[in-house]
Design a protein around this motif. Structure first.
Motif, PDB file in Angstrom:
ATOM      1  N   ASN A 194     -13.636 -19.185  -9.500  1.00 28.27           N
ATOM      2  CA  ASN A 194     -14.893 -18.577  -9.931  1.00 28.27           C
ATOM      3  C   ASN A 194     -15.568 -18.028  -8.688  1.00 28.27           C
ATOM      4  OD1 ASN A 194     -15.224 -19.351 -12.886  1.00 28.27           O
ATOM      5  ND2 ASN A 194     -14.679 -21.288 -11.933  1.00 28.27           N
ATOM      6  N   VAL A 195     -15.821 -16.711  -8.663  1.00 32.65           N
ATOM      7  CA  VAL A 195     -16.395 -16.062  -7.487  1.00 32.65           C
ATOM      8  C   VAL A 195     -17.581 -15.204  -7.922  1.00 32.65           C
ATOM      9  CG1 VAL A 195     -15.937 -14.522  -5.546  1.00 32.65           C
ATOM     10  CG2 VAL A 195     -14.140 -16.043  -6.376  1.00 32.65           C
ATOM     11  N   VAL A 196     -18.653 -15.260  -7.122  1.00 33.76           N
ATOM     12  CA  VAL A 196     -19.865 -14.484  -7.386  1.00 33.76           C
ATOM     13  C   VAL A 196     -20.136 -13.581  -6.191  1.00 33.76           C
ATOM     14  CG1 VAL A 196     -22.359 -14.632  -7.780  1.00 33.76           C
ATOM     15  CG2 VAL A 196     -20.833 -16.307  -8.841  1.00 33.76           C
ATOM     16  N   ALA A 197     -20.532 -12.338  -6.470  1.00 38.14           N
ATOM     17  CA  ALA A 197     -20.912 -11.383  -5.424  1.00 38.14           C
ATOM     18  C   ALA A 197     -22.432 -11.253  -5.422  1.00 38.14           C
ATOM     19  CB  ALA A 197     -20.282 -10.031  -5.698  1.00 38.14           C
ATOM     20  N   ASP A 198     -23.006 -11.232  -4.213  1.00 42.90           N
ATOM     21  CA  ASP A 198     -24.449 -11.068  -4.070  1.00 42.90           C
ATOM     22  C   ASP A 198     -24.716 -10.314  -2.767  1.00 42.90           C
ATOM     23  OD1 ASP A 198     -27.201 -11.202  -4.169  1.00 42.90           O
ATOM     24  OD2 ASP A 198     -27.311 -13.358  -3.785  1.00 42.90           O
ATOM     25  N   GLY A 199     -25.063  -9.034  -2.890  1.00 39.34           N
ATOM     26  CA  GLY A 199     -25.405  -8.236  -1.716  1.00 39.34           C
ATOM     27  C   GLY A 199     -24.322  -8.160  -0.668  1.00 39.34           C
ATOM     28  N   GLY A 236     -17.797 -18.889  -3.861  1.00 45.33           N
ATOM     29  CA  GLY A 236     -17.227 -19.454  -5.067  1.00 45.33           C
ATOM     30  C   GLY A 236     -16.410 -20.691  -4.809  1.00 45.33           C
ATOM     31  N   THR A 237     -15.649 -21.059  -5.843  1.00 41.52           N
ATOM     32  CA  THR A 237     -14.802 -22.239  -5.789  1.00 41.52           C
ATOM     33  C   THR A 237     -13.447 -21.935  -6.399  1.00 41.52           C
ATOM     34  OG1 THR A 237     -15.615 -23.008  -7.927  1.00 41.52           O
ATOM     35  CG2 THR A 237     -16.766 -23.824  -5.951  1.00 41.52           C
ATOM     36  N   TRP A 238     -12.460 -22.771  -6.068  1.00 41.56           N
ATOM     37  CA  TRP A 238     -11.137 -22.683  -6.663  1.00 41.56           C
ATOM     38  C   TRP A 238     -10.630 -24.095  -6.911  1.00 41.56           C
ATOM     39  CZ3 TRP A 238      -7.124 -25.114  -4.240  1.00 41.56           C
ATOM     40  CH2 TRP A 238      -7.284 -25.415  -2.890  1.00 41.56           C
ATOM     41  N   ASN A 280      -4.156 -31.173  -8.230  1.00 41.57           N
ATOM     42  CA  ASN A 280      -5.489 -31.757  -8.308  1.00 41.57           C
ATOM     43  C   ASN A 280      -6.289 -31.607  -7.006  1.00 41.57           C
ATOM     44  OD1 ASN A 280      -7.595 -33.019  -9.665  1.00 41.57           O
ATOM     45  ND2 ASN A 280      -6.958 -35.041  -8.949  1.00 41.57           N
ATOM     46  N   VAL A 281      -6.412 -30.373  -6.524  1.00 41.30           N
ATOM     47  CA  VAL A 281      -7.213 -30.095  -5.333  1.00 41.30           C
ATOM     48  C   VAL A 281      -8.166 -28.938  -5.615  1.00 41.30           C
ATOM     49  CG1 VAL A 281      -5.506 -30.925  -3.673  1.00 41.30           C
ATOM     50  CG2 VAL A 281      -5.517 -28.541  -4.357  1.00 41.30           C
ATOM     51  N   SER A 282      -9.212 -28.859  -4.805  1.00 38.28           N
ATOM     52  CA  SER A 282     -10.176 -27.773  -4.959  1.00 38.28           C
ATOM     53  C   SER A 282     -10.799 -27.445  -3.617  1.00 38.28           C
ATOM     54  CB  SER A 282     -11.258 -28.167  -5.967  1.00 38.28           C
ATOM     55  OG  SER A 282     -11.928 -29.329  -5.525  1.00 38.28           O
ATOM     56  N   GLY A 283     -11.447 -26.281  -3.549  1.00 43.00           N
ATOM     57  CA  GLY A 283     -12.057 -25.852  -2.299  1.00 43.00           C
ATOM     58  C   GLY A 283     -13.061 -24.741  -2.510  1.00 43.00           C
ATOM     59  N   ASP A 284     -13.480 -24.144  -1.396  1.00 41.99           N
ATOM     60  CA  ASP A 284     -14.521 -23.124  -1.388  1.00 41.99           C
ATOM     61  C   ASP A 284     -13.969 -21.752  -1.027  1.00 41.99           C
ATOM     62  OD1 ASP A 284     -16.636 -24.931  -1.936  1.00 41.99           O
ATOM     63  OD2 ASP A 284     -16.555 -25.587   0.155  1.00 41.99           O
ATOM     64  N   ARG A 326     -13.165  -2.928   0.994  1.00 38.16           N
ATOM     65  CA  ARG A 326     -12.312  -3.946   1.617  1.00 38.16           C
ATOM     66  C   ARG A 326     -12.971  -5.310   1.461  1.00 38.16           C
ATOM     67  NH1 ARG A 326      -8.992  -2.620   6.418  1.00 38.16           N
ATOM     68  NH2 ARG A 326      -9.867  -4.512   7.248  1.00 38.16           N
ATOM     69  N   PHE A 327     -12.145  -6.311   1.235  1.00 34.27           N
ATOM     70  CA  PHE A 327     -12.630  -7.673   1.106  1.00 34.27           C
ATOM     71  C   PHE A 327     -12.014  -8.525   2.201  1.00 34.27           C
ATOM     72  CE2 PHE A 327     -13.281  -5.796  -2.916  1.00 34.27           C
ATOM     73  CZ  PHE A 327     -14.399  -6.416  -3.443  1.00 34.27           C
ATOM     74  N   GLN A 328     -12.857  -9.220   2.928  1.00 33.42           N
ATOM     75  CA  GLN A 328     -12.400 -10.181   3.927  1.00 33.42           C
ATOM     76  C   GLN A 328     -12.905 -11.538   3.482  1.00 33.42           C
ATOM     77  OE1 GLN A 328     -13.831  -8.487   7.630  1.00 33.42           O
ATOM     78  NE2 GLN A 328     -11.871  -7.465   7.895  1.00 33.42           N
ATOM     79  N   VAL A 329     -11.977 -12.447   3.185  1.00 37.09           N
ATOM     80  CA  VAL A 329     -12.309 -13.724   2.582  1.00 37.09           C
ATOM     81  C   VAL A 329     -11.677 -14.856   3.379  1.00 37.09           C
ATOM     82  CG1 VAL A 329     -12.104 -15.101   0.471  1.00 37.09           C
ATOM     83  CG2 VAL A 329     -12.412 -12.632   0.306  1.00 37.09           C
ATOM     84  N   VAL A 330     -12.394 -15.983   3.448  1.00 31.87           N
ATOM     85  CA  VAL A 330     -11.858 -17.222   3.995  1.00 31.87           C
ATOM     86  C   VAL A 330     -11.860 -18.234   2.866  1.00 31.87           C
ATOM     87  CG1 VAL A 330     -12.181 -19.091   5.659  1.00 31.87           C
ATOM     88  CG2 VAL A 330     -12.694 -16.738   6.323  1.00 31.87           C
ATOM     89  N   VAL A 331     -10.716 -18.862   2.647  1.00 34.60           N
ATOM     90  CA  VAL A 331     -10.617 -19.929   1.659  1.00 34.60           C
ATOM     91  C   VAL A 331     -10.415 -21.241   2.405  1.00 34.60           C
ATOM     92  CG1 VAL A 331      -9.737 -18.452  -0.166  1.00 34.60           C
ATOM     93  CG2 VAL A 331      -8.142 -19.602   1.339  1.00 34.60           C
TER      94      VAL A 331
END
Length: 165
Positions: A90-95, A100-102, A108-112, A121-126
Motif C-alpha cells: 500500500n503506497v500513498v503519494a503526497d507532493g 507506504g508499507t509492504w 510473514n515479514v513486512s516493512g516500509d 522517475r521514481f526513486q524508492v528505498v524499501v
C-alpha cells in the motif's frame, strides 16, 4: 527449513519487486501519480545473486487505485526456479513523496516504503529491519522498467520489464 540468509534474500526480492510497480501512466499525471494504473500487469526479467548467479523470474501484479489517483494497493505474485513470492503493498503519494508499507505472506515479514517522484522517475528505498534496497522505476505507456540494487545479503539486484495485459 530456510536459513536466515535464504529468507533474507527471498524477502528482499519480494519487497523490492512489490515496490517496483509504483509508477505513473505519464509524466503529465504527477499530481495523481497512480492514475491509470488499475488492472493487471505481467512480465519477466532476471535477478542477480551473490557470486554472479542469475535466475529468470516471472511476475503478475494486480493494482487497485484510489479514486483521487494518489494511493495504490497492489497484490504481486512472482516465481522463478527457486522462489515463490506473495506480496501486498500500500503506497500513498503526497507532493512528490511516496510512503507506504509492504508484507510478504509466505514468509510473514513486512516493512516500509519511502521515496520520491519527479519527472516520471521514481526513486524508492524499501526496508525491513536491517535490510534496505534502492529501486529506480520508469514507465512509458503500457511498459515499465525496474532496476533494483541491494547492498547486503545474497540478493544483489534485479532487472524486470512489465506490460499491462
Amino acid at each position: 527449513m530456510f536459513s536466515f540468509e535464504s529468507i533474507s534474500r527471498r524477502l528482499t526480492v519480494a519487497a523490492v519487486l512489490g515496490l517496483s510497480f509504483v509508477s505513473v501512466e505519464s509524466m503529465a499525471q504527477s499530481a495523481q501519480p497512480f492514475a491509470g494504473m488499475s488492472g493487471v500487469w505481467s512480465g519477466k526479467g532476471s535477478i542477480s545473486l551473490e557470486g554472479g548467479a542469475k535466475e529468470n523470474i516471472r511476475c503478475r501484479a494486480t493494482y487497485a487505485v484510489r479514486n483521487d489517483g494518489n494511493a495504490l494497493q497492489q497484490t504481486l505474485r512472482c516465481a522463478s526456479d527457486s522462489y515463490k513470492i506473495e506480496l501486498t503493498s500500500n503506497v500513498v503519494a503526497d507532493g512528490g513523496k511516496l510512503t507506504g508499507t509492504w508484507s510478504e505472506a509466505t514468509r510473514n515479514v513486512s516493512g516500509d516504503v519511502q521515496g520520491t517522484t519527479s519527472g516520471g522517475r521514481f526513486q524508492v528505498v524499501v526496508s525491513a529491519g536491517t535490510f534496505s534496497a534502492d529501486l529506480l522505476l520508469t514507465t512509458r505507456g503500457n511498459s515499465q522498467s525496474v532496476v533494483i540494487r541491494s547492498t547486503g545479503g545474497e540478493f544483489k539486484g534485479a532487472n524486470i520489464t512489465l506490460t499491462r495485459t
